[in-house]
Design a protein around this motif. Structure first.
Motif, short mmCIF file in Angstrom:
data_model
loop_
_atom_site.label_atom_id
_atom_site.label_comp_id
_atom_site.label_asym_id
_atom_site.label_seq_id
_atom_site.Cartn_x
_atom_site.Cartn_y
_atom_site.Cartn_z
N ASN A 103 33.81 90.89 -8.64
CA ASN A 103 33.25 89.63 -9.12
C ASN A 103 33.60 88.43 -8.24
OD1 ASN A 103 32.05 90.72 -11.52
ND2 ASN A 103 34.10 90.89 -12.40
N ALA A 104 34.84 88.38 -7.74
CA ALA A 104 35.28 87.20 -6.98
C ALA A 104 35.27 87.43 -5.49
CB ALA A 104 36.67 86.77 -7.44
N GLY A 105 35.46 88.68 -5.05
CA GLY A 105 35.49 88.94 -3.63
C GLY A 105 36.84 88.59 -3.00
N TRP A 106 36.90 88.73 -1.69
CA TRP A 106 38.16 88.52 -0.96
C TRP A 106 38.33 87.05 -0.62
CZ3 TRP A 106 42.24 91.54 0.42
CH2 TRP A 106 43.12 91.03 1.39
N THR A 107 39.42 86.48 -1.14
CA THR A 107 39.81 85.12 -0.80
C THR A 107 41.29 85.11 -0.43
OG1 THR A 107 40.39 84.54 -3.08
CG2 THR A 107 38.09 84.17 -2.40
N LEU A 108 41.73 84.05 0.20
CA LEU A 108 43.13 83.96 0.59
C LEU A 108 44.03 83.96 -0.64
CD1 LEU A 108 45.18 83.62 2.86
CD2 LEU A 108 44.85 81.13 2.68
N ARG A 109 43.62 83.28 -1.70
CA ARG A 109 44.45 83.22 -2.90
C ARG A 109 44.55 84.58 -3.56
NH1 ARG A 109 42.75 79.25 -7.72
NH2 ARG A 109 40.94 80.65 -7.62
N ALA A 111 44.13 87.49 -2.18
CA ALA A 111 44.91 88.39 -1.33
C ALA A 111 46.40 88.13 -1.48
CB ALA A 111 44.48 88.22 0.13
N ALA A 112 46.78 86.85 -1.52
CA ALA A 112 48.21 86.51 -1.67
C ALA A 112 48.74 86.98 -3.02
CB ALA A 112 48.38 85.00 -1.52
N VAL A 113 47.98 86.76 -4.09
CA VAL A 113 48.44 87.18 -5.42
C VAL A 113 48.55 88.71 -5.49
CG1 VAL A 113 47.80 87.25 -7.86
CG2 VAL A 113 47.52 85.15 -6.56
N THR A 114 47.54 89.41 -4.92
CA THR A 114 47.56 90.88 -4.95
C THR A 114 48.76 91.43 -4.18
OG1 THR A 114 45.16 90.94 -5.09
CG2 THR A 114 46.25 92.94 -4.36
N ALA A 115 48.97 90.94 -2.96
CA ALA A 115 50.09 91.43 -2.15
C ALA A 115 51.43 91.09 -2.78
CB ALA A 115 50.00 90.84 -0.75
N GLY A 116 51.56 89.87 -3.32
CA GLY A 116 52.83 89.48 -3.92
C GLY A 116 53.17 90.31 -5.14
N LEU A 117 52.22 90.53 -6.03
CA LEU A 117 52.49 91.31 -7.23
C LEU A 117 52.74 92.77 -6.90
CD1 LEU A 117 49.94 89.74 -9.75
CD2 LEU A 117 52.43 89.50 -9.74
N LEU A 118 52.04 93.31 -5.87
CA LEU A 118 52.28 94.70 -5.48
C LEU A 118 53.71 94.87 -4.95
CD1 LEU A 118 51.34 97.59 -4.91
CD2 LEU A 118 50.45 96.79 -2.72
N LEU A 119 54.14 93.98 -4.08
CA LEU A 119 55.50 94.06 -3.55
C LEU A 119 56.54 93.89 -4.66
CD1 LEU A 119 55.11 92.04 -0.23
CD2 LEU A 119 55.28 94.52 -0.50
N ALA A 120 56.29 92.97 -5.58
CA ALA A 120 57.22 92.77 -6.69
C ALA A 120 57.28 94.00 -7.57
CB ALA A 120 56.79 91.54 -7.50
N TYR A 121 56.13 94.64 -7.79
CA TYR A 121 56.09 95.85 -8.61
C TYR A 121 56.88 96.98 -7.95
CZ TYR A 121 54.24 99.96 -10.99
OH TYR A 121 54.11 101.13 -11.69
N LEU A 122 56.67 97.13 -6.62
CA LEU A 122 57.40 98.18 -5.91
C LEU A 122 58.90 97.90 -5.92
CD1 LEU A 122 55.04 98.70 -2.82
CD2 LEU A 122 55.29 100.18 -4.83
N ALA A 123 59.29 96.65 -5.78
CA ALA A 123 60.71 96.31 -5.82
C ALA A 123 61.31 96.57 -7.19
CB ALA A 123 60.90 94.84 -5.43
N ALA A 124 60.54 96.28 -8.25
CA ALA A 124 61.06 96.51 -9.61
C ALA A 124 61.20 97.98 -9.92
CB ALA A 124 60.15 95.83 -10.63
N SER A 125 60.32 98.81 -9.32
CA SER A 125 60.37 100.25 -9.62
C SER A 125 61.26 101.01 -8.65
CB SER A 125 58.96 100.83 -9.57
OG SER A 125 58.39 100.63 -8.27
N ALA A 126 61.88 100.33 -7.65
CA ALA A 126 62.73 101.01 -6.67
C ALA A 126 64.11 101.25 -7.24
CB ALA A 126 62.82 100.19 -5.38
N GLU A 127 64.81 102.22 -6.65
CA GLU A 127 66.16 102.55 -7.08
C GLU A 127 67.15 102.36 -5.93
OE1 GLU A 127 65.94 106.53 -8.54
OE2 GLU A 127 65.07 105.92 -10.47
N GLY A 128 67.06 101.28 -5.25
CA GLY A 128 67.97 100.97 -4.16
C GLY A 128 67.51 101.42 -2.80
N THR A 129 66.48 102.20 -2.71
CA THR A 129 65.92 102.63 -1.43
C THR A 129 64.48 102.17 -1.32
OG1 THR A 129 65.21 104.75 -2.34
CG2 THR A 129 67.42 104.67 -1.37
#
Length: 388
Positions: A103-109, A111-129
């Motif tokens: 619906n919205a397509g690729w925008t800078l905002r 992309a930034a929200v998607t990448a930030g939430l993905l990294l935060a999700y991976l960090a929350a689900s990590a076990e020190g590695t």
């Protein structure tokens, strides 16, 4: 503006999507998920159910706020991972990311929200590695959802472009129709010009016929030399009538707003025969059947054919003529017969060509033959005539 039925159908679809996201998310949490990054013993409880509900409810507003829906769904997954709930392919973030890309397509905002939430999700689900498994199990489905949504959006744009081209083609077709209308108007004006040319031919026929009779009568008056002025009076009357006809016909050629000239028809046949009889031509009229009304084109054509035929008789005949009008057939049969003495048959003279053209314009036929020392002109004209 969408109709009420369309609005209701969209609302029901959004509600069904929200319910599906809620139900599938609860099912995955209850069974530790088929691809859970960090399986735990924690399952469903009021806290996780509330979080899943918070991720599902925003789907009701996915059409207006796709980025907000994705942010909420991804944040809920992040919180669940942070508190140790089994996470993996939760449908909320994946469905929201697909809808965002579609619906919205690729925008800078976005992309930034998607990448930030993905990294935060991976960090929350990590076990020190470094979460290699989480990167594979989460990033790839999210990327697939993004590219699928992007493909859907491009497909929609392509369809919109095709519709735009169809609209342009319709506009071009409308332009073609307008050009065709202009061509039709041009054809109409050409038809008017042809009609005026035909009126000019009427003027020629009328003037030529009248002048021929004037010449005959003048010759008769010159030869008599007995003081009889009836022929001269007939000449004067005919000359005045000819001037009137010329004024009327030429006046109709001057502008489009002038009243159309009323051409003579068979109703003026008696006057035509009287003129010739006064000039010394012995004309016999034979009417077969009951006279029937003729259309304008046929009526005018019949009169002009008789006028030209009698003028030819006065020039080339022996002074006798027989006119026959036969109303008994499906067409009016018009026959003019006059004796001749050694004159050649001119079946393609200007007068015959004009008569044949008039008959054809009225939808009829005309033939000229010579039989037993006499000219015989025979024409057939439909009663209704054809449009001139």
């Amino acid at each position: 503006m969408s109709s009420p039925a369309t609005i209701r159908s969209r609302a029901l679809l959004d509600a069904a999507l929200a319910a599906a996201v809620f139900a599938v998310s609860l099912l995955l949490l209850a069974h530790d998920g088929p691809m859970a990054i960090r399986p735990t013993s924690r399952g469903l409880d009021p806290f996780s159910i509330g979080l899943v509900a918070c991720a599902a409810v925003p789907f009701l507003l996915r059409r207006r706020f796709p980025l907000v829906v994705y942010a909420v769904a991804a944040t809920v997954s992040l919180v669940l991972a942070w508190f140790g709930y089994p996470t993996g392919l939760l449908p909320g973030p994946i469905a929201a990311l697909y809808l965002l890309a579609a619906n919205a397509g690729w925008t800078l905002r976005s992309a930034a929200v998607t990448a930030g939430l993905l990294l935060a999700y991976l960090a929350a689900s990590a076990e020190g590695t470094f979460p290699v498994i989480g990167l594979v199990h989460t990033a790839l489905p999210w990327a697939a959802a993004w590219f699928a949504g992007e493909r859907t959006r491009l497909r929609r744009q392509q369809m919109a472009e095709l519709r735009r081209r169809a609209v342009n083609a319709e506009r071009e077709a409308e332009g073609e129709r307008r050009r065709a209308a202009r061509e039709a108007e041009r054809e109409r004006r050409l038809a008017v010009a042809e009609e005026r040319a035909r009126i000019a031919r009427d003027l020629h026929d009328s003037a030529g016929h009248a002048i021929s009779l004037i010449a005959v009568r003048a010759g008769a008056a010159r030869l008599r030399q007995d003081g009889d002025t009836r022929a001269l009076e007939a000449i004067e009357e005919l000359a005045r009538q000819t001037v009137s006809d010329i004024d009327r016909l030429v006046g109709s050629l001057r502008d489009d707003d002038s009243e159309p000239a009323t051409p003579p028809g068979l109703a003026s046949l008696d006057t035509l025969l009287a003129h010739h009889r006064t000039a010394g031509l012995r004309v016999e009229l034979d009417v077969i059947g009951t006279a029937r009304p003729l259309g304008g084109a046929a009526d005018q054509a019949a009169y002009r054919i008789l006028q030209q035929a009698l003028a030819n008789t006065a020039r080339h005949g022996t002074g006798d003529a027989r006119v026959e009008l036969d109303y008994t057939g499906p067409d009016l049969a018009l026959t003019v017969t006059n004796p001749v003495q050694g004159a050649p048959l001119r079946a393609h003279g200007h007068g015959v060509i004009g008569m044949r053209e008039r008959a054809a314009l009225a939808g009829g036929t005309l033939d000229v033959t010579r039989q037993e020392g006499a000219y015989r002109l025979h024409a057939r004209l439909p009663y209704g005539g054809s449009p001139p």
